[in-house]
Design a protein around this motif. Sequence first.
Motif, mmCIF file in Angstrom:
data_model
loop_
_atom_site.group_PDB
_atom_site.id
_atom_site.type_symbol
_atom_site.label_atom_id
_atom_site.label_comp_id
_atom_site.label_asym_id
_atom_site.label_seq_id
_atom_site.Cartn_x
_atom_site.Cartn_y
_atom_site.Cartn_z
ATOM 1 N N GLU A 82 0.820 -1.203 0.000
ATOM 2 C CA GLU A 82 0.000 0.000 0.000
ATOM 3 C C GLU A 82 0.857 1.257 0.000
ATOM 4 O O GLU A 82 0.537 2.251 -0.653
ATOM 5 N N ARG A 83 1.978 1.220 0.714
ATOM 6 C CA ARG A 83 2.852 2.394 0.755
ATOM 7 C C ARG A 83 3.394 2.711 -0.635
ATOM 8 O O ARG A 83 3.442 3.876 -1.051
ATOM 9 N N ARG A 86 0.610 4.197 -2.609
ATOM 10 C CA ARG A 86 0.275 5.548 -2.162
ATOM 11 C C ARG A 86 1.281 6.564 -2.681
ATOM 12 O O ARG A 86 0.924 7.655 -3.129
ATOM 13 N N ARG A 89 0.723 7.190 -6.314
ATOM 14 C CA ARG A 89 -0.496 7.943 -6.630
ATOM 15 C C ARG A 89 -0.464 9.365 -6.093
ATOM 16 O O ARG A 89 -1.279 10.189 -6.489
ATOM 17 N N HIS A 91 -1.311 11.537 -2.909
ATOM 18 C CA HIS A 91 -1.889 11.611 -1.571
ATOM 19 C C HIS A 91 -3.084 10.696 -1.394
ATOM 20 O O HIS A 91 -3.783 10.798 -0.378
ATOM 21 N N GLU A 92 -3.378 9.848 -2.321
ATOM 22 C CA GLU A 92 -4.503 8.932 -2.164
ATOM 23 C C GLU A 92 -4.018 7.609 -1.589
ATOM 24 O O GLU A 92 -2.823 7.307 -1.588
ATOM 25 N N GLY A 93 -4.959 6.817 -1.102
ATOM 26 C CA GLY A 93 -4.602 5.506 -0.596
ATOM 27 C C GLY A 93 -4.895 5.377 0.882
ATOM 28 O O GLY A 93 -5.856 5.969 1.396
ATOM 29 N N GLU A 94 -4.087 4.606 1.571
ATOM 30 C CA GLU A 94 -4.293 4.321 2.984
ATOM 31 C C GLU A 94 -3.008 4.576 3.769
ATOM 32 O O GLU A 94 -1.910 4.359 3.261
ATOM 33 N N LEU A 95 -3.188 5.037 5.007
ATOM 34 C CA LEU A 95 -2.050 5.306 5.889
ATOM 35 C C LEU A 95 -2.373 4.728 7.256
ATOM 36 O O LEU A 95 -3.458 4.971 7.807
ATOM 37 N N LEU A 122 -7.281 10.245 1.179
ATOM 38 C CA LEU A 122 -6.394 9.458 2.036
ATOM 39 C C LEU A 122 -7.198 8.879 3.194
ATOM 40 O O LEU A 122 -7.813 9.603 3.969
ATOM 41 N N ASP A 283 7.709 9.853 1.400
ATOM 42 C CA ASP A 283 6.288 9.553 1.384
ATOM 43 C C ASP A 283 5.537 10.866 1.571
ATOM 44 O O ASP A 283 5.495 11.427 2.663
ATOM 45 N N ALA A 285 2.405 11.545 1.685
ATOM 46 C CA ALA A 285 1.287 11.491 2.622
ATOM 47 C C ALA A 285 1.785 11.595 4.063
ATOM 48 O O ALA A 285 1.195 12.306 4.885
#
Length: 303
Positions: A82-83, A86, A89, A91-95, A122, A283, A285
Amino acid sequence: MELTQRMLQQFVVLAEEQHFGRAAERLAMTQPPLSQAIQRLERGLGAALFDRIGRGVRLTPAGSAFAEDARRLLEAQAAAVERARRIARGHEGELRIGFISSLGYGFLPRLLRRTHAELPGLRLHLSQHPSAELVDMVHTGALDLALVRLPVTGTAGLTVRHIGVERLVAAVPEHHVLAARPSLGLRELAEHAFALPRPGALPGLARQVALACAQAGFTPRPLGRADDLPGLLSYVAAGLCLALAPEQVRSLGLSGVTYRPLHGDGTHLETTVAAVHRPDGHDAAVEQILRMSSEAHAVIAGS
C-alpha cells in the motif's frame, strides 16, 4: 521452505476459525487442499502447529507463537504494498497511524478533521497501543507513523520528529478548595490523595507524574488506580481525590472536574509529543500528516 503470502493466509485463517471446513470456505477453496497445505507448512517448519480435535483444530504452543508472527508478516507485507501504491499515486490511498491513548482526546480528532478536509482521498487506519509496541510496529512495517510521547526507547534506525510540547494539568473536583485558584504549584498538592495509573498502565504518564512529584519533594499518595485517563478522572469527578494529566484531557468535558495549570519550571511538568516513522524514501502522505500534526498540536496547546 519459502513462506508465501498464500501459505501464511491459509494458516492464519485456520488459526482463527479452528475448523478446516469454515477456513476453506473463507479461503474460497476445498478442504483437502487446505489440509495438504497445512501439512506441508508443518513439515517445512518441523513443528506441529495444530492439534486435531474431532472436526476441529486447536493451536499448539508453537502454533500460537507462529500465528502472532504470521499476522505481523501479512500486515507488514500489506503495508509495504500500500505504501508503494500511495507514493505512486500521490496523496490517495491508505495510511496506518498508531497513537497512545492520551492523544486521542483533543489532538487526534483535530488531526482527523484536517486530514479529511485537505486529503479526502487518504484513508487513515488508527491503532492505539503503548509507545514501545507502536515503535515496534513501525519497525516491522505494520504502521507507517506512530504518535508517542518522549522519551521512548527502541527508535534506533527510525526518524523521530518533534510535534510539540504539552504540560501536565491538575484535575481537581469542581467544589474542591483548590478549584478556586487560577493556577497551582505542584508542591501544594502534596497533602492530597491522588488517582494514579495502575502498575503497568499508562507507563509514560505514570513515570512523568512520579518524577514531577519527586522533583517537587513528595511521593503522591494513591486513593485509587485506573487503567486509563477516563478512569483516573472518574475518581476526581466523584470528589474523592486529585489527578495529574496531559492538558488536552480538558477536551473530555467531564462533569465535576476542574482543570488548573501548574506553574513552575519543573523539568518533568512538560512532555514532548513526537512522530516516529521509517526514514526510507519520500512519502508525501506521511509528510503531510506530519505538517498537519504540528498544526493540530499548536491549536490544542494554544486553546
